[in-house]
Design a protein around this motif. Structure first.
Motif, PDB file in Angstrom:
ATOM      1  N   LYS A   1      -9.765  56.539   0.468  1.00 58.84           N
ATOM      2  CA  LYS A   1      -8.716  57.520   0.746  1.00 58.84           C
ATOM      3  C   LYS A   1      -8.314  57.388   2.211  1.00 58.84           C
ATOM      4  N   THR A   2      -7.039  57.635   2.490  1.00 58.70           N
ATOM      5  CA  THR A   2      -6.568  57.609   3.869  1.00 58.70           C
ATOM      6  C   THR A   2      -7.134  58.813   4.606  1.00 58.70           C
ATOM      7  N   ALA A   3      -7.838  58.552   5.698  1.00 61.57           N
ATOM      8  CA  ALA A   3      -8.430  59.616   6.505  1.00 61.57           C
ATOM      9  C   ALA A   3      -7.494  60.013   7.651  1.00 61.57           C
ATOM     10  N   ARG A   4      -6.861  59.011   8.235  1.00 65.53           N
ATOM     11  CA  ARG A   4      -5.926  59.298   9.322  1.00 65.53           C
ATOM     12  C   ARG A   4      -5.080  58.062   9.626  1.00 65.53           C
ATOM     13  N   LYS A   5      -4.042  58.303  10.404  1.00 67.14           N
ATOM     14  CA  LYS A   5      -3.153  57.229  10.832  1.00 67.14           C
ATOM     15  C   LYS A   5      -3.364  56.999  12.318  1.00 67.14           C
ATOM     16  N   ILE A   6      -3.324  55.733  12.697  1.00 60.37           N
ATOM     17  CA  ILE A   6      -3.443  55.375  14.108  1.00 60.37           C
ATOM     18  C   ILE A   6      -2.388  54.318  14.425  1.00 60.37           C
ATOM     19  N   ARG A   7      -2.327  53.954  15.662  1.00 61.27           N
ATOM     20  CA  ARG A   7      -1.403  52.902  16.094  1.00 61.27           C
ATOM     21  C   ARG A   7      -2.230  51.786  16.721  1.00 61.27           C
ATOM     22  N   LEU A   8      -2.010  50.576  16.259  1.00 56.68           N
ATOM     23  CA  LEU A   8      -2.719  49.407  16.771  1.00 56.68           C
ATOM     24  C   LEU A   8      -2.344  49.197  18.232  1.00 56.68           C
ATOM     25  N   ASP A   9      -3.350  49.126  19.079  1.00 52.29           N
ATOM     26  CA  ASP A   9      -3.126  48.963  20.510  1.00 52.29           C
ATOM     27  C   ASP A   9      -3.678  47.611  20.939  1.00 52.29           C
ATOM     28  N   ILE A  10      -2.852  46.592  20.754  1.00 56.92           N
ATOM     29  CA  ILE A  10      -3.275  45.230  21.073  1.00 56.92           C
ATOM     30  C   ILE A  10      -2.058  44.463  21.586  1.00 56.92           C
ATOM     31  N   PRO A  11      -2.238  43.650  22.617  1.00 57.03           N
ATOM     32  CA  PRO A  11      -1.084  42.914  23.159  1.00 57.03           C
ATOM     33  C   PRO A  11      -0.487  41.927  22.150  1.00 57.03           C
ATOM     34  N   TYR A  12       0.775  41.646  22.310  1.00 57.86           N
ATOM     35  CA  TYR A  12       1.524  40.624  21.571  1.00 57.86           C
ATOM     36  C   TYR A  12       1.887  40.992  20.122  1.00 57.86           C
ATOM     37  N   PHE A  13       1.289  42.046  19.568  1.00 58.29           N
ATOM     38  CA  PHE A  13       1.573  42.390  18.168  1.00 58.29           C
ATOM     39  C   PHE A  13       2.946  43.045  18.109  1.00 58.29           C
ATOM     40  N   LYS A  14       3.737  42.691  17.110  1.00 57.45           N
ATOM     41  CA  LYS A  14       5.088  43.231  16.993  1.00 57.45           C
ATOM     42  C   LYS A  14       5.033  44.751  16.880  1.00 57.45           C
ATOM     43  N   ASP A  15       5.835  45.398  17.711  1.00 59.16           N
ATOM     44  CA  ASP A  15       5.785  46.847  17.849  1.00 59.16           C
ATOM     45  C   ASP A  15       6.016  47.594  16.534  1.00 59.16           C
ATOM     46  N   GLU A  16       6.949  47.108  15.724  1.00 59.08           N
ATOM     47  CA  GLU A  16       7.298  47.805  14.479  1.00 59.08           C
ATOM     48  C   GLU A  16       6.213  47.688  13.402  1.00 59.08           C
ATOM     49  N   LEU A  17       5.201  46.892  13.641  1.00 56.65           N
ATOM     50  CA  LEU A  17       4.132  46.671  12.649  1.00 56.65           C
ATOM     51  C   LEU A  17       2.794  47.251  13.089  1.00 56.65           C
ATOM     52  N   ARG A  18       2.792  48.094  14.096  1.00 57.05           N
ATOM     53  CA  ARG A  18       1.547  48.593  14.673  1.00 57.05           C
ATOM     54  C   ARG A  18       0.924  49.777  13.927  1.00 57.05           C
ATOM     55  N   GLY A  19       1.588  50.319  12.927  1.00 57.57           N
ATOM     56  CA  GLY A  19       1.039  51.457  12.197  1.00 57.57           C
ATOM     57  C   GLY A  19      -0.180  51.045  11.388  1.00 57.57           C
ATOM     58  N   MET A  20      -1.234  51.840  11.468  1.00 55.41           N
ATOM     59  CA  MET A  20      -2.495  51.545  10.780  1.00 55.41           C
ATOM     60  C   MET A  20      -2.978  52.792  10.045  1.00 55.41           C
ATOM     61  N   LEU A  21      -3.705  52.548   8.969  1.00 56.54           N
ATOM     62  CA  LEU A  21      -4.402  53.623   8.280  1.00 56.54           C
ATOM     63  C   LEU A  21      -5.900  53.379   8.417  1.00 56.54           C
ATOM     64  N   ILE A  22      -6.639  54.442   8.616  1.00 61.25           N
ATOM     65  CA  ILE A  22      -8.094  54.364   8.499  1.00 61.25           C
ATOM     66  C   ILE A  22      -8.401  54.950   7.129  1.00 61.25           C
ATOM     67  N   MET A  23      -9.037  54.127   6.303  1.00 65.37           N
ATOM     68  CA  MET A  23      -9.377  54.538   4.939  1.00 65.37           C
ATOM     69  C   MET A  23     -10.892  54.638   4.810  1.00 65.37           C
ATOM     70  N   GLU A  24     -11.343  55.642   4.077  1.00 64.42           N
ATOM     71  CA  GLU A  24     -12.772  55.904   3.949  1.00 64.42           C
ATOM     72  C   GLU A  24     -13.185  56.060   2.482  1.00 64.42           C
ATOM     73  N   LEU A  25     -14.405  55.698   2.226  1.00 65.49           N
ATOM     74  CA  LEU A  25     -15.023  55.911   0.909  1.00 65.49           C
ATOM     75  C   LEU A  25     -16.402  56.500   1.152  1.00 65.49           C
ATOM     76  N   VAL A  26     -16.583  57.754   0.731  1.00 68.42           N
ATOM     77  CA  VAL A  26     -17.885  58.401   0.862  1.00 68.42           C
ATOM     78  C   VAL A  26     -18.756  57.919  -0.288  1.00 68.42           C
ATOM     79  N   LEU A  27     -19.977  57.497   0.029  1.00 67.90           N
ATOM     80  CA  LEU A  27     -20.880  56.981  -0.996  1.00 67.90           C
ATOM     81  C   LEU A  27     -21.778  58.079  -1.541  1.00 67.90           C
TER      82      LEU A  27
END
Length: 166
Positions: free
Chosen positions: A140-166
């Motif tokens: 499940k999506t836990a939260r959204k973040i933005r990729l903070d790394i040089p050279y990566f195209k700005d419009e593609l920086r959206g990230m999801l952190i997904m979790e699975l509780v065991l």
């Protein structure tokens, strides 16, 4: 056709390194601005970093081969009570054949074996196929973040952190 998954060791470096670079480039090579792809693959899959990972007791690489030809790899990292799936890549021409599913089942099995409470991962929010794949396993999506790394195209920086509780 013989399929095999094995835990990579330092002896596998000459096969693992080009596999990682190749599969990453095929999957995300077009997500980088000029110079970024070479910079990133050296940072993450360079000899120094892979040697460090392959000799760490908290990191595990697995390679999946068909008839002794590598087609996929996965990187797991233990983080306290949790496990992170840091990398899971399958050759594009092999997707949909259950290879990713085999690696994911192995990851979840390892997490259970080690008594982890949760498995988590980061995925680009534009990588809809991967998101759907992870959701099939209950992530499940836990939260959204933005990729903070040089050279990566700005419009593609959206990230999801997904979790699975065991």
């Amino acid at each position: 056709m013989s399929t095999r998954i094995h835990a990579a060791t330092l002896d596998d470096l000459p096969v693992l390194q080009p596999l990682c670079i190749s599969l990453y480039t095929l999957s995300f090579g077009d997500h980088w601005n000029e110079g970024g792809l070479a910079w990133y693959t050296e940072l993450v899959y360079g000899t120094e970093q892979l040697t460090k990972d392959l000799t760490s007791h908290k990191v595990n690489y697995f390679m999946l081969s068909i008839d002794d030809v590598p087609h996929a790899f996965m990187k797991l990292k233990q983080r306290g009570e949790n496990m992170e799936i840091q990398k899971l890549y399958v050759r594009p021409d092999q997707k949909g054949k259950g290879l990713g599913k085999r690696l994911m089942n192995l990851a979840l099995s390892k997490a259970s074996e080690l008594g982890k409470k949760m498995v988590w991962l980061e995925v680009l929010d534009t990588n809809y196929d991967a998101i759907g794949f992870y959701e099939q396993f209950g992530f499940k999506t836990a939260r959204k973040i933005r990729l903070d790394i040089p050279y990566f195209k700005d419009e593609l920086r959206g990230m999801l952190i997904m979790e699975l509780v065991l």
